[in-house]
Design an enzyme around this catalytic site. Sequence first.
Site, short mmCIF file in Angstrom:
data_model
loop_
_atom_site.label_atom_id
_atom_site.label_comp_id
_atom_site.label_asym_id
_atom_site.label_seq_id
_atom_site.Cartn_x
_atom_site.Cartn_y
_atom_site.Cartn_z
N TYR A 106 0.81 -1.22 0.00
CA TYR A 106 0.00 0.00 0.00
C TYR A 106 0.85 1.27 0.00
CZ TYR A 106 -4.45 -2.40 0.59
OH TYR A 106 -5.56 -3.17 0.38
N GLU A 209 4.73 -31.70 11.42
CA GLU A 209 4.00 -30.99 10.35
C GLU A 209 2.65 -30.48 10.83
OE1 GLU A 209 1.58 -32.04 6.22
OE2 GLU A 209 3.00 -33.50 7.02
N ASP A 261 3.26 -36.32 7.35
CA ASP A 261 2.43 -37.36 6.75
C ASP A 261 3.27 -38.20 5.80
OD1 ASP A 261 0.17 -36.41 8.02
OD2 ASP A 261 -0.54 -35.24 6.31
#
EC number: 5.6.2.2
Length: 389
Positions: A106, A209, A261
Amino acid sequence: MSSEFISKVDKEARRKAANILRDKFLNLVEQLKKGEPLVMEIPMRTLSNAIYDEKRKLLLLGEKKLRRNFLDLNEAKRFMQTVLMASIIYDALVSDEYPTIRDLYYRGKHSLLLKSIEGNKIVSEENTWDEQKESDSVIVDIEVFTSLLREEMLILSKEKGKVVGNLRIRSGNDVIDLSKTGHGAYAIEPTPDLIDFIDVDAEFVLVVEKDAVFQQLHRAGFWKQYKSILITSAGQPDRATRRFVRRLNEELKLPVYILTDADPYGWYIFSVFRIGSISLSYESERLATPDAKFLGVSMGDIFGNSRKKPYLSEAERKNYIIKAKDADIKRAEEIKNYEWFKTKAWQEEINTFLQRKAKLEIEAMASKGLKFLAFQYIPEKITNKDYIA
């Protein structure tokens, strides 16, 4: 902002970053004084310029560079954007401000008016940048150009990683005991290099994780039982978490184990921690932890192999295994061809996945019981050195 509340470490970081930023861009002024064309040489951030250093176990930026010439119509806008953003960052540094990457977008967003030679007519109008992804990319260019990480320039981002354990740190003017966070945890700040490690009583670091699994292990007292620092990346790790883990390993000499995983996305999360990422290869030397070990969940944990028995029974495999999708298979085949996954152990892991077309979440191990996950599976694998290095 009142400077009395700003720590000495913070002030020194500001001074250092501001000096480097100023000196680097003053070279452009010197080019002008000499009558030379304005040119910036910036290392290319592409896959073709990412090089895996086998000896150091790091994914590094190569030597290819792009020349950004102000007099080249195709490069003039990007040149302007880079100088504009550098100016905004420098002003924030010397003004004791802490801008976010959204703030910087911005602060630099406005329209440029191109007038006729006579100066009485607007010929065209163009924005400095239209979307934040443009300004974000410019910030990365400045990082590569100056060798300053955005964290070193005190640019803030959303906190993601969390940590708990027998570790006391100094952040700002405060001393924080990471063993006294109740059921919560300490959010790893976006400027981890401004943290001082005061004292530690831990034997290793476990990075998980999944945030939910992290919370389970925390409440079960895993880090107390096994004298460890427990961290979650909450998915793909942010830069602050990677840098924090690197510092724990490099400065405190703590071994690092990664638990994800059992799928291609978990493997890649591990590799980002260990050797770095393709998109941020210019930062690998400061963010990656080459000594990190992949603890699991592995294909061997699920199906067993010639060296070990599986942790899951046939009935449990039937209940817990998730069939791999086409996208999972495609990702595994891509990862298999990465140089850093071409070790014997990783090729065996990936080939088993491709043959079985099966994946497993960490939560499946927790479904066997939290005590099994926290007090059997994880410590047993560490003790037996049952990991992929």
